[in-house]
Design a protein around this motif. Structure first.
Motif, short mmCIF file in Angstrom:
data_model
loop_
_atom_site.label_atom_id
_atom_site.label_comp_id
_atom_site.label_asym_id
_atom_site.label_seq_id
_atom_site.Cartn_x
_atom_site.Cartn_y
_atom_site.Cartn_z
N PHE A 149 -15.21 38.55 -55.09
CA PHE A 149 -16.03 38.25 -56.26
C PHE A 149 -15.21 37.45 -57.26
O PHE A 149 -15.64 36.40 -57.74
N ASN A 150 -14.01 37.91 -57.56
CA ASN A 150 -13.06 37.14 -58.35
C ASN A 150 -12.38 36.14 -57.42
O ASN A 150 -11.74 36.53 -56.44
N LEU A 151 -12.53 34.85 -57.71
CA LEU A 151 -12.04 33.81 -56.82
C LEU A 151 -10.58 33.45 -57.04
O LEU A 151 -10.05 32.56 -56.37
N LYS A 152 -9.92 34.11 -57.97
CA LYS A 152 -8.51 33.83 -58.21
C LYS A 152 -7.73 34.10 -56.92
O LYS A 152 -7.81 35.18 -56.34
N GLY A 153 -6.97 33.09 -56.47
CA GLY A 153 -6.21 33.20 -55.24
C GLY A 153 -6.94 32.69 -54.02
O GLY A 153 -6.38 32.69 -52.93
N CYS A 154 -8.20 32.24 -54.19
CA CYS A 154 -9.00 31.78 -53.04
C CYS A 154 -8.91 30.27 -52.85
O CYS A 154 -8.69 29.51 -53.79
N VAL A 189 -9.00 24.98 -54.92
CA VAL A 189 -7.93 25.96 -54.76
C VAL A 189 -7.68 26.62 -56.11
O VAL A 189 -7.29 25.95 -57.07
N PHE A 190 -7.92 27.92 -56.19
CA PHE A 190 -7.68 28.67 -57.43
C PHE A 190 -6.39 29.48 -57.24
O PHE A 190 -6.42 30.71 -57.16
N GLY A 191 -5.28 28.77 -57.16
CA GLY A 191 -4.00 29.40 -56.86
C GLY A 191 -3.39 30.11 -58.04
O GLY A 191 -3.84 29.96 -59.19
N ASN A 192 -2.35 30.86 -57.77
CA ASN A 192 -1.60 31.53 -58.84
C ASN A 192 -0.62 30.59 -59.52
O ASN A 192 -0.16 30.89 -60.63
N ASN A 193 -0.28 29.47 -58.86
CA ASN A 193 0.65 28.52 -59.48
C ASN A 193 -0.08 27.35 -60.12
O ASN A 193 0.35 26.81 -61.13
#
Length: 214
Positions: A149-154, A189-193
């Protein structure tokens, strides 16, 4: 970078790249960037006639420029980096690793927020990068066969497939929404960086950002 206020739009040019930021609806801005001589005229998912925007403020200086439409303000630095503020608080900023006078060793680390790779036929493979925020949650983007549901990291393919519907509108917990207004196959890309949107073949970068209360 050369800045100009014209017809209610903020225009900027650096080398072959042209940048245009204009008000488009309440508390919203349309952003376009290209290395072609002119912007394309299609508006894709945007309505033909944007809502009338009153009280738009554009400021142009030697070191940068800004445009404010209601709650949303966009600032452009002297190297073209874009930053977006909602009610004065930073909510989104382009990823930019540019130094004034990098050493020969440092050139390998220079990475621009907007990149264009020419391809046969006159189009570009384009990339748009934004800084990542650890405190941000991202929702939306359509319907994918995944439990997140949360796309962070997807990583999301921006393409239509059987049982996959791409609607490239990302809603942030920081209080803004971003529509990647480019009907072409690509990837989000919803990456952490960093956050990155890519399109395999297009003529320009274009997105719409809004910062209303709902």
């Amino acid at each position: 970078m050369i800045f100009e206020s014209r017809d209610g739009k903020l225009l900027a040019q650096q080398g072959k790249e042209h940048l245009c930021i204009e008000p488009w609806g309440t508390d919203s801005l349309r952003v376009r960037a290209t290395k072609q001589a002119e912007f394309i005229t299609q508006r894709w998912a945007l309505v033909d006639d944007p809502e009338a925007c009153t009280g738009v403020e554009i400021t142009v200086g030697e070191e940068g420029a800004s445009i404010c439409n209601g709650k949303l303000k966009a600032c452009v630095g002297k190297h073209g980096q874009l930053s977006f503020y909602k009610d004065g608080a930073l909510v989104l900023q382009e990823f930019d690793r540019f130094w004034e006078n990098p050493s020969p060793q440092g050139f390998a680390m220079v990475k621009m927020a907007r990149t264009y790779t020419p391809i046969i036929g006159g189009d570009f493979a384009i990339t748009q990068r934004f800084e990542a925020r650890a405190d941000e949650k991202i929702y939306g983007m359509g319907q994918y066969q995944q439990p997140n549901f949360n796309l962070k990291g997807c990583i999301l393919e921006m393409a239509q497939r059987n049982t996959q519907v791409c609607v490239p509108f990302a809603l942030s917990s920081l209080g803004y929404g971003l529509l990647w207004n480019n009907p072409a196959v690509g990837e989000a890309v919803f990456g952490n960086n960093y956050t990155q949107f890519t399109t395999h073949s297009s003529k320009q970068i274009e997105y719409w950002i809004t910062a209303g209360d709902t």
